[in-house]
Motif scaffolding. Structure first.
Motif, PDB file in Angstrom:
ATOM      1  N   LEU A  50       1.170  -0.934   0.178  1.00  0.00           N
ATOM      2  CA  LEU A  50      -0.030   0.297   0.196  1.00  0.00           C
ATOM      3  C   LEU A  50       0.635   1.550   0.140  1.00  0.00           C
ATOM      4  N   THR A  51       2.082   1.712   1.185  1.00  0.00           N
ATOM      5  CA  THR A  51       2.893   2.575   0.800  1.00  0.00           C
ATOM      6  C   THR A  51       3.603   3.019  -0.371  1.00  0.00           C
ATOM      7  N   GLY A  52       3.987   1.340  -0.579  1.00  0.00           N
ATOM      8  CA  GLY A  52       4.279   1.988  -2.514  1.00  0.00           C
ATOM      9  C   GLY A  52       3.178   2.135  -3.333  1.00  0.00           C
ATOM     10  N   LEU A  53       2.334   1.371  -3.476  1.00  0.00           N
ATOM     11  CA  LEU A  53       1.948   2.458  -4.390  1.00  0.00           C
ATOM     12  C   LEU A  53       1.136   3.731  -4.387  1.00  0.00           C
ATOM     13  N   TYR A  54       1.253   4.262  -3.004  1.00  0.00           N
ATOM     14  CA  TYR A  54       1.252   5.917  -2.682  1.00  0.00           C
ATOM     15  C   TYR A  54       2.043   6.933  -3.378  1.00  0.00           C
ATOM     16  N   THR A  55       3.377   6.206  -3.104  1.00  0.00           N
ATOM     17  CA  THR A  55       4.704   6.751  -3.298  1.00  0.00           C
ATOM     18  C   THR A  55       4.743   6.622  -4.678  1.00  0.00           C
ATOM     19  N   THR A  56       4.729   5.452  -4.912  1.00  0.00           N
ATOM     20  CA  THR A  56       4.562   5.015  -6.690  1.00  0.00           C
ATOM     21  C   THR A  56       3.583   6.574  -7.165  1.00  0.00           C
ATOM     22  N   ILE A  57       1.983   6.417  -7.068  1.00  0.00           N
ATOM     23  CA  ILE A  57       1.477   6.662  -7.918  1.00  0.00           C
ATOM     24  C   ILE A  57       1.854   7.876  -7.610  1.00  0.00           C
ATOM     25  N   ILE A  58       1.590   8.989  -6.117  1.00  0.00           N
ATOM     26  CA  ILE A  58       1.296  10.055  -5.954  1.00  0.00           C
ATOM     27  C   ILE A  58       2.822  10.788  -6.318  1.00  0.00           C
ATOM     28  N   ARG A  59       4.187  10.520  -6.454  1.00  0.00           N
ATOM     29  CA  ARG A  59       4.813  10.786  -7.315  1.00  0.00           C
ATOM     30  C   ARG A  59       5.224  10.877  -8.965  1.00  0.00           C
ATOM     31  N   GLY A  60       3.950  10.377  -9.570  1.00  0.00           N
ATOM     32  CA  GLY A  60       4.192   9.980 -10.511  1.00  0.00           C
ATOM     33  C   GLY A  60       2.850  10.928 -11.382  1.00  0.00           C
ATOM     34  N   ILE A  61       2.284  11.450 -10.284  1.00  0.00           N
ATOM     35  CA  ILE A  61       1.424  12.623 -11.737  1.00  0.00           C
ATOM     36  C   ILE A  61       1.811  13.909 -10.892  1.00  0.00           C
ATOM     37  N   PRO A  62       1.361  14.563 -11.842  1.00  0.00           N
ATOM     38  CA  PRO A  62       1.973  16.272 -12.170  1.00  0.00           C
ATOM     39  C   PRO A  62       0.854  16.689 -10.191  1.00  0.00           C
ATOM     40  N   GLU A  63       1.794  17.871  -9.503  1.00  0.00           N
ATOM     41  CA  GLU A  63       0.895  17.913  -9.106  1.00  0.00           C
ATOM     42  C   GLU A  63      -0.755  19.630  -9.074  1.00  0.00           C
ATOM     43  N   LEU A  64      -0.345  19.576 -10.119  1.00  0.00           N
ATOM     44  CA  LEU A  64      -1.385  20.399 -10.869  1.00  0.00           C
ATOM     45  C   LEU A  64      -2.444  19.668 -11.047  1.00  0.00           C
ATOM     46  N   VAL A  65      -2.163  18.176 -11.412  1.00  0.00           N
ATOM     47  CA  VAL A  65      -3.459  17.100 -11.779  1.00  0.00           C
ATOM     48  C   VAL A  65      -4.270  16.956 -10.620  1.00  0.00           C
ATOM     49  N   ILE A  66      -2.977  16.921  -9.274  1.00  0.00           N
ATOM     50  CA  ILE A  66      -3.613  16.817  -8.424  1.00  0.00           C
ATOM     51  C   ILE A  66      -4.775  17.413  -7.762  1.00  0.00           C
ATOM     52  N   ILE A  67      -4.124  18.195  -7.845  1.00  0.00           N
ATOM     53  CA  ILE A  67      -5.226  19.311  -7.152  1.00  0.00           C
ATOM     54  C   ILE A  67      -7.040  19.254  -8.296  1.00  0.00           C
ATOM     55  N   LEU A  68      -6.845  19.283  -9.185  1.00  0.00           N
ATOM     56  CA  LEU A  68      -7.904  19.937 -10.087  1.00  0.00           C
ATOM     57  C   LEU A  68      -8.700  18.794 -10.227  1.00  0.00           C
ATOM     58  N   LEU A  69      -8.584  17.646  -9.932  1.00  0.00           N
ATOM     59  CA  LEU A  69      -8.922  16.282  -9.602  1.00  0.00           C
ATOM     60  C   LEU A  69      -9.806  16.064  -8.543  1.00  0.00           C
ATOM     61  N   ILE A  70      -9.274  16.757  -7.227  1.00  0.00           N
ATOM     62  CA  ILE A  70      -9.447  16.629  -6.272  1.00  0.00           C
ATOM     63  C   ILE A  70     -10.724  17.687  -6.177  1.00  0.00           C
ATOM     64  N   TYR A  71     -10.006  18.607  -6.492  1.00  0.00           N
ATOM     65  CA  TYR A  71     -11.487  20.279  -6.341  1.00  0.00           C
ATOM     66  C   TYR A  71     -12.193  20.214  -7.077  1.00  0.00           C
ATOM     67  N   TYR A  72     -11.894  19.379  -8.335  1.00  0.00           N
ATOM     68  CA  TYR A  72     -13.188  19.633  -9.134  1.00  0.00           C
ATOM     69  C   TYR A  72     -14.082  18.153  -9.406  1.00  0.00           C
ATOM     70  N   GLY A  73     -12.742  17.356  -9.325  1.00  0.00           N
ATOM     71  CA  GLY A  73     -13.093  16.093 -10.415  1.00  0.00           C
ATOM     72  C   GLY A  73     -14.213  15.214  -9.367  1.00  0.00           C
ATOM     73  N   VAL A  74     -13.472  14.950  -7.856  1.00  0.00           N
ATOM     74  CA  VAL A  74     -14.359  14.568  -7.149  1.00  0.00           C
ATOM     75  C   VAL A  74     -15.976  15.011  -6.108  1.00  0.00           C
TER      76      VAL A  74
END
Length: 229
Positions: A50-74
């Motif tokens: 689980l922690t391996g997936l967490y660090t790999t996925i998060i470090r592999g996606i641009p921060e801006l994409v994650i911010i937009l995904l959470i704030y607008y997408g969720v």
């Protein structure tokens, strides 16, 4: 500070919000980092995975994409699911809370690697000695391992903070009135884009310089009593 035709106060206000967002996000990142490091170093295959997936996925996606995904997408996803279930609901995230949670979640992945390396840097003999004098695993962790780990973690955490505080500029896309957002408002209102953005860059630089000085003092405190080679 340049008056910026009456908008100078807006940049100072934004700088304060930036520091507040950074500190709150860093607190979350450190908590997640400690949990992530514990998971990676644990004997549990599930925790490691689980922690391996967490660090790999998060470090592999641009921060801006994650911010937009959470704030607008969720919120949109939740509303679509509610509509599919014949229920009506309106989900509207608070920009400050969403920004802090997202940045903290992102940099928790980086903090995980910092803490993992710091725990491994403490000689194994320290914990073995703690067990030999009758300490439990938990006591050894809090009394022996955790205090010594900080000495190795501070330089890495300092780097995480430097990157994190600059990443707060990304939350301007969700309308949070931090430094970048307010600088953009001032630039559009005064028609002085270079002056406003340059002033914002100086404020970011000032925050960084103060952070470096604090980090040096913290490292000196953590290394007190350590004999240098």
């Amino acid at each position: 500070m340049i008056d910026l035709r009456g908008y100078g106060w807006l940049l100072w206000q934004g700088a304060g919000q930036t520091v507040l967002v950074g500190l709150a996000s860093m607190a979350i990142a450190m908590i997640l980092g400690l949990l992530g490091a514990w998971g990676k170093l644990s004997r549990s295959k599930t925790g490691q995975t689980l922690t391996g997936l967490y660090t790999t996925i998060i470090r592999g996606i641009p921060e801006l994409v994650i911010i937009l995904l959470i704030y607008y997408g969720v919120p949109t996803l939740i509303q679509d699911i509610a509509e599919w279930l014949d229920a009506e609901t309106v989900v509207d995230f608070n920009p400050f809370l969403a920004g802090v949670a997202t940045i903290g979640f992102i940099y928790g992945a980086f903090s995980t690697e910092v803490f993992r390396g710091s725990f491994l840097a403490v000689p194994k003999g320290q914990m073995e000695a703690a067990r030999a004098v009758g300490m439990s695993r938990v006591q050894g962790f809090f009394r022996i391992l955790l205090p010594q780990m900080w000495r190795f973690a501070l330089p890495g955490l300092g780097n995480v903070w430097m990157v994190l505080i600059k990443a707060t500029a990304l939350v301007s896309v969700i309308q949070l009135p931090e430094l970048m957002r307010n600088a953009d408002i001032a630039a559009r209102s005064t028609k002085l884009p270079f002056t406003c953005y340059f002033a914002a860059s100086l404020l970011y630089l000032g925050i960084t310089i103060v952070s470096i000085l604090i980090q040096k003092k913290a490292e000196a405190w953590a290394n007190r009593g350590i004999r240098k080679a």
